[in-house]
Scaffold this active site. Structure first.
Site, PDB file in Angstrom:
ATOM      1  N   CYS A 116       0.666  -1.155   0.196  1.00 54.61           N
ATOM      2  CA  CYS A 116       0.248  -0.141   0.143  1.00 54.61           C
ATOM      3  C   CYS A 116       1.026   1.636   0.473  1.00 54.61           C
ATOM      4  CB  CYS A 116      -0.877   0.088   0.729  1.00 54.61           C
ATOM      5  SG  CYS A 116      -2.242   1.334   1.133  1.00 54.61           S
ATOM      6  N   LYS A 124       5.311   7.739  -7.298  1.00 55.60           N
ATOM      7  CA  LYS A 124       6.901   8.586  -7.195  1.00 55.60           C
ATOM      8  C   LYS A 124       7.472   7.069  -7.525  1.00 55.60           C
ATOM      9  CE  LYS A 124       6.287  11.879  -4.132  1.00 55.60           C
ATOM     10  NZ  LYS A 124       7.707  13.124  -4.353  1.00 55.60           N
ATOM     11  N   LEU A 126       7.780   4.231  -5.624  1.00 58.84           N
ATOM     12  CA  LEU A 126       7.257   3.860  -4.059  1.00 58.84           C
ATOM     13  C   LEU A 126       7.211   2.032  -4.096  1.00 58.84           C
ATOM     14  CD1 LEU A 126       6.731   6.509  -1.198  1.00 58.84           C
ATOM     15  CD2 LEU A 126       9.046   5.676  -2.126  1.00 58.84           C
ATOM     16  N   LEU A 396      -5.504 -14.325   1.646  1.00 60.43           N
ATOM     17  CA  LEU A 396      -6.693 -13.308   2.082  1.00 60.43           C
ATOM     18  C   LEU A 396      -6.322 -12.146   1.510  1.00 60.43           C
ATOM     19  CD1 LEU A 396      -4.478 -12.652   5.884  1.00 60.43           C
ATOM     20  CD2 LEU A 396      -6.228 -14.650   4.983  1.00 60.43           C
TER      21      LEU A 396
HETATM   22  C1  LIG Z   1     -11.722  -8.738  -3.206  1.00 62.04           C
HETATM   23  C2  LIG Z   1     -12.819  -9.338  -3.849  1.00 62.04           C
HETATM   24  C3  LIG Z   1     -13.280  -8.238  -3.907  1.00 62.04           C
HETATM   25  C4  LIG Z   1     -14.903  -7.282  -4.072  1.00 62.04           C
HETATM   26  O1  LIG Z   1     -13.768  -6.561  -4.644  1.00 62.04           O
HETATM   27  C5  LIG Z   1     -16.096  -7.273  -4.081  1.00 62.04           C
HETATM   28  N1  LIG Z   1     -16.337  -8.360  -3.222  1.00 62.04           N
HETATM   29  C6  LIG Z   1     -17.233  -7.690  -2.932  1.00 62.04           C
HETATM   30  C7  LIG Z   1     -17.451  -6.705  -3.846  1.00 62.04           C
HETATM   31  N2  LIG Z   1     -16.638  -6.264  -3.917  1.00 62.04           N
HETATM   32  C8  LIG Z   1     -15.778  -5.090  -5.132  1.00 62.04           C
HETATM   33  O2  LIG Z   1     -14.129  -9.644  -4.142  1.00 62.04           O
HETATM   34  C9  LIG Z   1     -14.145 -11.563  -4.420  1.00 62.04           C
HETATM   35  C10 LIG Z   1     -14.001 -12.453  -4.818  1.00 62.04           C
HETATM   36  C11 LIG Z   1     -13.328 -13.474  -4.235  1.00 62.04           C
HETATM   37  C12 LIG Z   1     -12.443 -12.866  -4.069  1.00 62.04           C
HETATM   38  C13 LIG Z   1     -11.811 -12.037  -3.289  1.00 62.04           C
HETATM   39  O3  LIG Z   1     -10.778 -11.365  -2.789  1.00 62.04           O
HETATM   40  C14 LIG Z   1      -9.454 -12.540  -2.080  1.00 62.04           C
HETATM   41  C15 LIG Z   1      -9.008 -11.777  -1.750  1.00 62.04           C
HETATM   42  C16 LIG Z   1      -8.134 -10.353  -2.280  1.00 62.04           C
HETATM   43  N3  LIG Z   1      -6.685 -10.163  -1.862  1.00 62.04           N
HETATM   44  C17 LIG Z   1      -6.600  -9.180  -2.088  1.00 62.04           C
HETATM   45  C18 LIG Z   1      -6.595  -8.786  -3.204  1.00 62.04           C
HETATM   46  C19 LIG Z   1      -7.530  -7.338  -2.605  1.00 62.04           C
HETATM   47  C20 LIG Z   1      -7.536  -6.599  -4.133  1.00 62.04           C
HETATM   48  C21 LIG Z   1      -6.731  -6.660  -5.150  1.00 62.04           C
HETATM   49  N4  LIG Z   1      -6.215  -8.583  -5.180  1.00 62.04           N
HETATM   50  C22 LIG Z   1      -5.847  -9.075  -3.961  1.00 62.04           C
HETATM   51  C23 LIG Z   1     -12.481 -10.598  -3.503  1.00 62.04           C
END
Ligand SMILES: Cc1c(C(=O)c2nccn2C)oc2cccc(OCCCNCc3cccnc3)c12
Length: 396
Positions: A116, A124, A126, A396
């Protein structure tokens, strides 16, 4: 298949990676409440949002404790960047220990997550520096492989999976703009479609207790042996991931684990973790309750002889099992139940009325050459309901 670049600890610089002059590396200790709250605040205000900035991940402090401090964690792998002048934390990335098995080959690795950079300091460069520094610190401990996921396509994902969502509170999902009303269907019909009973149908289902752990560990290890990408848990690691902080009351718990017990034997278990979304500027709702399917296993026999019959039996068991998870999630105030197309999830997505999401999750293995592992998708990256994935690890 195997490591690409053969490095040794002797090759690794003991100097931190150079930063732009206005920044400095932060020496974070997440056991220190101030540090943990700074990380919490940075993620709360600047972490991943959905495409049109309607939602932002709302990682609680309890979630960060669980996600970032599993057994064997190293505080040096919680890497932060501060603005020298103000001391403000403006960047973060985390590595956690994760021994993997890739097609049964052991791979000592870390999982990289939670990268993050503060919104005002994007572009930048980072992020690449955060990745290089956490890599250096991990390499100094003799670990040269990493697993991470990203929505973006980078060189050569080891697997690709797709988001799936099971609406529980369709009305609210529609109000906040996540779920849409299809043509020629009324809201009442959509709400009726997703209505769940309050009582499940598996009578001997109950919350898991520590006394169940040995059987759960054995059940998961056997169940996961068919996958080509898994995390090879120690007992302490799995206990952490499935039970989390045992002192938390059920309503504060981040991870929930349930077992099915028949004649003193655990035949199935499932778990899910809770990670809400902050809903940005919506007058009626400020939070979206979300459950993510985590690890599960069933002793539904997989007899090699008649694999079609065995798969039908497993499909039935998992559909009943995860059907229970939906009902429990509803009782915890969850609005949508999420899972990816990994594990054996494709077996129950349709019957349990999961809808395919538009999110794609790419899995990457850093510094490890591997053939593609199925993430449960077809050639168009849509869910392949006729085939299950070979990815057992849940990020996660
Ligand atoms: C993120 C996420 C979302 C959504 O964005 C979402 N659900 C309801 C509304 N929204 C907008 O839906 C999923 C379904 C399965 C696994 C997921 O994520 C699996 C784990 C993600 N790991 C971290 C991550 C987060 C974002 C992008 N890349 C990795 C998600």
């Amino acid at each position: 298949e195997g490591p690409i670049e053969q490095k040794t600890v002797a090759d690794i610089s003991i100097q931190p990676y150079p930063l732009l002059k206005e920044f400095e590396w932060a020496d974070l200790d997440l056991n220190n409440v101030e540090d943990r709250d700074e990380v919490f605040k940075l993620l709360y205000e600047n972490y991943v949002e959905d495409a049109d900035s309607t939602f932002r991940f709302k990682y609680s402090s309890e979630f960060l404790d669980w996600a970032l401090k599993p057994p064997g964690y190293k505080k040096e792998w919680h890497v932060g960047v501060r603005v020298k002048a103000s001391g403000r934390l403006i960047g973060f990335i985390a590595g956690t220990p994760a021994d993997l098995q890739v097609r049964s080959k052991p791979v000592k690795a870390v999982e990289i997550n939670f990268i993050c950079v503060h919104k005002k300091l994007r572009s930048k460069r980072l992020a690449p520096i955060l990745i290089k520094e956490v890599t250096r610190r991990v390499n100094l401990q003799g670990i040269f492989q990493a697993l991470y996921t990203a929505g973006v396509v980078l060189p050569s994902p080891v697997s690709v999976a797709r988001y799936n969502h099971r609406p529980i509170n369709w009305g609210k999902l529609h109000d906040v703009g996540f779920s849409y009303l299809p043509d020629n269907v009324t809201k009442t019909q959509m709400i009726a479609k997703y209505t769940l009973r309050n009582e499940g149908k598996l009578k001997n289902l109950r919350r898991a207790e520590l006394k169940d752990f040995d059987q759960v560990f054995t059940l998961l290890t056997k169940f996961q042996s068919k996958y080509e990408l898994i995390q090879d848990f120690t007992r302490d690691e799995l206990k952490h991931w499935l039970f989390g902080d045992n002192t938390l009351s059920n309503d504060k718990k981040v991870v929930h684990t349930f077992v099915v017990e028949e004649n003193d034997r655990i035949t199935d278990f499932f778990s899910f973790y809770l990670l809400p979304f902050t809903i940005l500027d919506n007058p009626a709702h400020n939070e979206l309750g979300i459950a993510y399917l985590f690890y599960y296993a069933s002793d539904a026999e997989f007899d090699e002889s008649d694999s079609a019959k065995a798969q039908a039996l497993l499909k039935k068991r998992l559909t009943d099992l995860i059907g229970e998870a939906l009902i429990i999630a509803k009782s915890l105030g969850v609005d949508v139940f999420n899972c990816v197309s990994c594990q054996d999830n494709n077996l129950f997505l349709q019957d349990l009325k999961f809808g395919e999401g538009d999110g794609i999750l790419n899995y990457y293995l850093f510094n490890y050459k591997s053939r593609i592992i199925s993430g449960g998708l077809d050639d168009d990256k849509h869910v392949d309901y006729g085939n299950v994935s070979k990815v057992g690890v849940v990020m996660l």
